[in-house]
Write an enzyme that holds these catalytic residues in place. Structure first.
Site, PDB file in Angstrom:
ATOM      1  N   LYS A   8       0.841  -1.207   0.000  1.00 34.14           N
ATOM      2  CA  LYS A   8       0.000   0.000   0.000  1.00 34.14           C
ATOM      3  C   LYS A   8       0.869   1.248   0.000  1.00 34.14           C
ATOM      4  CE  LYS A   8       0.976   1.468   4.314  1.00 34.14           C
ATOM      5  NZ  LYS A   8       1.600   2.763   4.659  1.00 34.14           N
ATOM      6  N   ASP A 135      -2.465  -1.611  10.138  1.00 34.69           N
ATOM      7  CA  ASP A 135      -2.636  -1.641   8.684  1.00 34.69           C
ATOM      8  C   ASP A 135      -3.282  -2.929   8.173  1.00 34.69           C
ATOM      9  OD1 ASP A 135      -1.606   0.881   8.194  1.00 34.69           O
ATOM     10  OD2 ASP A 135       0.436   0.175   7.844  1.00 34.69           O
TER      11      ASP A 135
END
Length: 289
Positions: A8, A135
């Site tokens: 990401k 995350d």
């Protein structure tokens, strides 16, 4: 079972405040990108969790996030752990601010959910994942999302338009816990314009999005060659540049691949890992059962 675990980037990252529990409330617009680790999970009768990874610096003992994710999965589901082997084929640079470890942990949760027949929803997997890492919920769902709270409150925003994302990671390590301590000590000098960024995301205006990218960690985390990397990217047509996570990876958004390639060629003296990728719409993808 083999799972692709996608990296990401943070199109926007703001630390809103420190919570009473010691964690931090965040406001992040996160984007999955096409570079991925392949995580292979195999159930066996060993009565232990074995981790294999040949990437330097990645632990293969119980401190690896994939072990923590597996243990938490069995704890929360009540399913007996008869043993499993986890093989991590790393393509996401290690300790880069690209959520490589969290992506691997998410992949283990997704694999175990299918292999054990637990049939948990993504939301239920996220509830397990956030206990391991902030995350992980994003890495389970992926795509383009607004993440709030500690990273556990996820809402969709419109997908990023097709573009090319150039990642450049200097040969430098940033300790995330230390980065947050610096925020606690120093605070921030400037707060990103979150509302304008949300408008840009909803209008899918790539140029506006790129120009409004911001990461508060850049206010107090010093990364060698960051300025040089950004300059090279801008000189070669990047619409915008930013650091991902707590660093050290810097990324630029380009409309055409040739410009990204030219910038990549000029970055070899400043960065150890240089990758051209694109946005993707998922966090984890089962590719083989």
């Amino acid at each position: 079972m083999k799972v692709k675990a996608y990296a990401k980037i943070n199109l926007l990252l703001d630390i809103v405040s420190k919570r009473t529990d010691g964690y931090h409330d965040l406001f992040m617009i996160m984007q999955s990108v096409g570079i991925y680790d392949t995580v292979t999970v195999t159930l066996n009768r060993s009565k232990r969790i074995t981790v294999l990874c040949d990437t330097e610096g990645v632990p293969t003992d119980k401190t690896n996030i994939v072990c923590k994710a597996a243990r938490e999965f069995f704890k929360q589901t009540g399913i007996k752990n008869t043993g499993l082997k986890i093989i991590i084929d790393k393509r996401i640079p290690h300790a880069a601010g690209l959520a490589g470890g969290s992506a691997d942990g998410a992949a283990v949760l997704v694999a175990l959910n299918r292999l054990t027949g637990a049939n948990l929803s993504n939301d239920e997997l996220c509830e397990i994942g956030v206990k391991i890492g902030a995350d992980i919920p994003f890495c389970i769902k992926g795509g383009t999302l607004l993440a709030q709270g500690v990273g556990d409150v996820l809402n969709k925003v419109k997908a990023l338009r097709k573009c090319y994302i150039l990642l450049a990671k200097p040969d430098y390590a940033v300790n995330t816990a230390s980065a947050y301590r610096q925020f606690d000590e120093c605070g921030k000098a400037h707060t990103p314009d979150k509302l304008s960024m949300l408008y840009a995301m909803q209008s899918r205006d790539l140029r506006e999005i790129a120009q409004r990218m911001e990461n508060v960690f850049e206010q107090f985390i010093q990364v060698p060659y960051k300025v040089d990397i950004k300059d090279v990217m801008r000189q070669n047509g990047a619409l915008g540049v930013c650091m991902s996570g707590s660093g050290p990876t810097v990324f630029g958004i380009f409309e055409d691949k040739s410009s990204a390639r030219k910038a990549a060629d000029e970055l070899t003296s400043f960065a150890k890992d240089i990758i051209i990728t694109t946005p993707v719409s998922t966090g984890c993808k089962i590719v083989e059962e």
